[in-house]
Design a protein around this motif. Structure first.
Motif, mmCIF file in Angstrom:
data_model
loop_
_atom_site.group_PDB
_atom_site.id
_atom_site.type_symbol
_atom_site.label_atom_id
_atom_site.label_comp_id
_atom_site.label_asym_id
_atom_site.label_seq_id
_atom_site.Cartn_x
_atom_site.Cartn_y
_atom_site.Cartn_z
ATOM 1 N N GLY A 374 -0.398 6.875 -5.691
ATOM 2 C CA GLY A 374 -1.716 6.539 -5.042
ATOM 3 C C GLY A 374 -1.283 5.391 -3.542
ATOM 4 O O GLY A 374 -1.509 5.202 -2.693
ATOM 5 N N ASP A 375 -0.259 4.681 -3.894
ATOM 6 C CA ASP A 375 0.559 3.594 -3.181
ATOM 7 C C ASP A 375 0.901 4.604 -2.039
ATOM 8 O O ASP A 375 1.292 3.330 -1.133
ATOM 9 C CB ASP A 375 1.506 2.559 -4.227
ATOM 10 N N PHE A 376 1.255 5.961 -2.366
ATOM 11 C CA PHE A 376 2.782 5.617 -0.858
ATOM 12 C C PHE A 376 1.433 6.319 -0.092
ATOM 13 O O PHE A 376 2.455 7.904 0.952
ATOM 14 C CB PHE A 376 3.710 7.008 -1.465
ATOM 15 N N GLN A 377 0.211 7.161 -0.441
ATOM 16 C CA GLN A 377 -0.849 8.229 0.448
ATOM 17 C C GLN A 377 -0.518 7.658 2.231
ATOM 18 O O GLN A 377 -0.659 6.429 2.484
ATOM 19 C CB GLN A 377 -1.809 8.450 -0.323
ATOM 20 N N VAL A 378 -1.024 8.337 2.597
ATOM 21 C CA VAL A 378 -1.209 8.068 4.420
ATOM 22 C C VAL A 378 -2.008 8.413 4.671
ATOM 23 O O VAL A 378 -2.389 10.355 4.852
ATOM 24 C CB VAL A 378 0.145 8.591 5.561
ATOM 25 N N LEU A 379 -3.136 8.149 4.887
ATOM 26 C CA LEU A 379 -4.454 8.263 5.576
ATOM 27 C C LEU A 379 -3.906 9.100 6.353
ATOM 28 O O LEU A 379 -3.711 8.390 7.840
ATOM 29 C CB LEU A 379 -5.799 7.923 5.108
ATOM 30 N N SER A 380 -5.030 9.929 7.004
ATOM 31 C CA SER A 380 -5.288 11.132 8.474
ATOM 32 C C SER A 380 -6.022 9.933 9.573
ATOM 33 O O SER A 380 -7.007 9.518 8.555
ATOM 34 C CB SER A 380 -6.043 12.108 7.804
ATOM 35 N N ASP A 381 -5.436 10.042 10.181
ATOM 36 C CA ASP A 381 -5.727 9.027 11.537
ATOM 37 C C ASP A 381 -6.442 9.967 12.668
ATOM 38 O O ASP A 381 -5.908 11.322 12.521
ATOM 39 C CB ASP A 381 -4.104 8.029 12.187
ATOM 40 N N SER A 382 -7.178 9.174 13.904
ATOM 41 C CA SER A 382 -7.712 10.600 14.356
ATOM 42 C C SER A 382 -6.590 10.959 15.414
ATOM 43 O O SER A 382 -6.890 12.170 16.393
ATOM 44 C CB SER A 382 -8.870 10.193 15.314
#
Length: 569
Positions: A374-382
């Motif tokens: 989970g530390d390598f996840q990239v959350l979506s941005d607007s």
């Protein structure tokens, strides 16, 4: 050791020399001639050319005799070999001396790394001349393992095996007159100061040269190299494993300017050194492109020796060391024999020197804080777009592209169909847990992950992967083997090369290192990657940008543009 009176007596022909190399076609790089001559050698030095007697006669039967070859700029760590095993790889190719920059050792170990290479390169049939690393850390944006200041450089500059200060990579700091960079140049006064200025031109290049820089090995375009040559920089024609610039730059070289040129490999893998060759490969390639053989051999020998002030190296003349290569075809240099101080150290591709004394390895450098996928996840941005690093084949430079990412469950994920893979950099020196995540194109992996602790310049862990689970598995394996390179797919380690010496260099013999590299490349190809040198390409992807420096009324400021730090557009 024989005294000078004895040597002079031998030179006058009053007594026989220890060795006589007879019936040679002498390649005289000092006069630019090739002619028949005998060469007398005593106590490892050349005594005289011409008619002499020798207690032992080596009849070359008309073969060419030339000085052994010199590499003008090389990071020995890039071969992933110890100094002794590196010698095993290149001495059969006619290399007699190398000018090295242990920049990678220093970024991990500081001056301890420089002292390690000084000690481990003693007593070999290959002379190592060290340029002191000048940019440790290379930039302020990463966590390196050490810091080297101008005061540190002054501590070591007087050593006779130190040839100067290595490449000044912070070229904006140099041409803007940053005090810390000018102090490093001042520390090396009296010896050579190497440059590193990719793409620099115009007035800023003038200022860079004015500051005291003497050479450059980063030219990738003909016009760039021509401008640097005109301003007095010694041009290092680079031909390594991924940095292949010789074909582009060779047309610039003429009989009038060749004296200001040398060959350099910069970074070259063990297998390439053995199979393709070292500086002998540069000579062959230059000649094949139309360069006169005598000019190519001057570039490979005396030019480098003179530029770096390597006394008594690079030529065949009285007083010089008896460092020779013997070969039979001037147009297609294939080294038959290599001599070091008159002693045969390689013949027909076989290394003949006895094993070197073991040198204790430096301290462990793997200090990793465990991660979770989970530390390598990239959350979506607007934002609808992301920045992607794009590989340039056969170069270490990259391009930036703007792409629409693939989103899944509120995250930006990899998209192997479009060759958009995740790139992770994890700090390994101080267990900070610092991690950076981005995206890259050019590896074409369909599954798995490739990982390395060779990651210029801070040498943290760098991973390219299709999924977070394999990325984590690669990190875990790298820690288990105390640094190295790995290929992982489906949670399984498909190939590995342990690099326990600073996470950069193997303690295995040459043949085993080459075997591990082949296994890694085979595993990468099976996972979809078609790059010629995937792990060397990976190792350069974590390079941080040189900061943009500006002068203001208040002094020097660092201005980092947002596009250099933000994933999102």
């Amino acid at each position: 050791m024989r005294n000078i009176q004895q040597k002079l007596s031998i030179a006058r022909g009053e007594q026989p020399a220890e060795l006589l190399f007879k019936n040679a076609k002498l390649v005289n790089v000092l006069s630019g001639e090739i002619y028949a001559s005998d060469v007398a050698v005593d106590d490892g030095r050349i005594i005289g050319l011409g008619e002499y007697e020798g207690r032992k006669v080596i009849d070359l039967q008309g073969a060419y005799l030339a000085p052994s070859l010199i590499d003008g700029h090389f990071h020995v760590e890039s071969s992933m070999l110890t100094a002794a095993e590196f010698a095993r790889a290149v001495v059969p190719h006619g290399t007699g001396a190398v000018v090295i920059d242990p920049h990678e050792y220093a970024n991990v170990l500081g001056l301890e790394g420089v002292r390690y290479i000084l000690e481990s390169s003693k007593g070999l049939p290959l002379d190592f001349f060290i340029m002191l690393p000048s940019c440790v850390p290379a930039t302020p944006f990463e966590t390196a393992g050490a810091r080297v200041t101008a005061d540190d450089l002054r501590l070591m500059i007087a050593d006779e095996r130190i040839a100067g200060i290595a490449e000044l990579m912070n070229y904006p700091g140099v041409y803007l007159g940053v005090e810390s960079e000018l102090a490093k140049i001042e520390a090396g006064k009296g010896k050579n100061i190497d440059g590193h200025a990719p793409g620099l031109s115009g007035r800023n290049l003038n200022a860079y040269v004015l500051a005291g820089i003497r050479s450059d090995h980063e030219s990738t375009e003909l016009a760039e190299a021509a401008e640097k040559l005109r301003l007095g920089l010694h041009l290092l024609l680079r031909e390594g494993s991924t940095e292949r610039n010789l074909a582009t730059l060779a047309p610039l070289v003429t009989s009038h300017n060749a004296i200001n040129c040398s060959f350099a490999t910069d970074d070259k893998l063990a297998g390439d050194l053995v199979e393709e060759g070292h500086i002998d490969h540069c000579v062959r390639k230059a000649i094949a492109m139309g360069m006169p053989p005598i000019v190519a051999l001057q570039i490979a020998t005396i030019n480098t020796a003179r530029h770096y002030q390597l006394r008594n190296f690079g030529a065949i003349a009285p007083r010089y060391w008896a460092d020779f290569i013997v070969f039979e075809d001037l147009q297609n240099l294939t080294v038959r024999q290599t001599y070091k101080k008159g002693i045969l150290v390689a013949e027909n591709g076989k290394y003949l020197s006895p094993p070197a004394a073991a040198v204790p390895s430096p301290r462990s450098t793997m200090n990793v804080r465990y991660r979770a996928p989970g530390d390598f996840q990239v959350l979506s941005d607007s934002a609808a777009k992301i920045r992607v690093i794009e590989i340039v084949p056969n170069q270490i430079v990259t391009r930036q592209t703007i792409e629409t990412p693939r989103n899944q469950n509120g995250q930006i994920v990899t998209d192997p169909e479009r060759d958009l893979l995740k790139l992770v950099v994890l700090e390994r020196h101080r267990a900070t847990g610092n991690v950076g995540v981005g995206f890259v194109r050019g590896f074409k992996l369909k599954t798995g992950a490739l990982g390395s602790t060779v990651a210029h310049d801070a040498h943290n862990i760098v991973i390219v992967g299709v999924n977070d689970e394999d990325i984590l598995r690669a990190i875990q394996e790298l820690e288990a083997i105390q640094g190295g390179q790995v290929a992982v797919a489906g949670g399984e380690v498909r190939a590995r090369l342990p690099l326990p010496i600073a996470g950069l260099v193997s303690d295995l013999p040459l043949d085993e290192v080459i075997g591990c590299i082949r296994a890694l490349n085979k595993a990468a190809r099976a996972m979809g990657c078609d790059l010629e040198a995937p792990f060397m390409t990976l190792s350069f992807l974590s390079l941080s940008p040189i900061p943009e420096l500006k002068l203001t009324d208040q002094g020097l400021i660092v201005a980092v543009k947002m596009q250099r730090t933000s994933l999102f557009v």
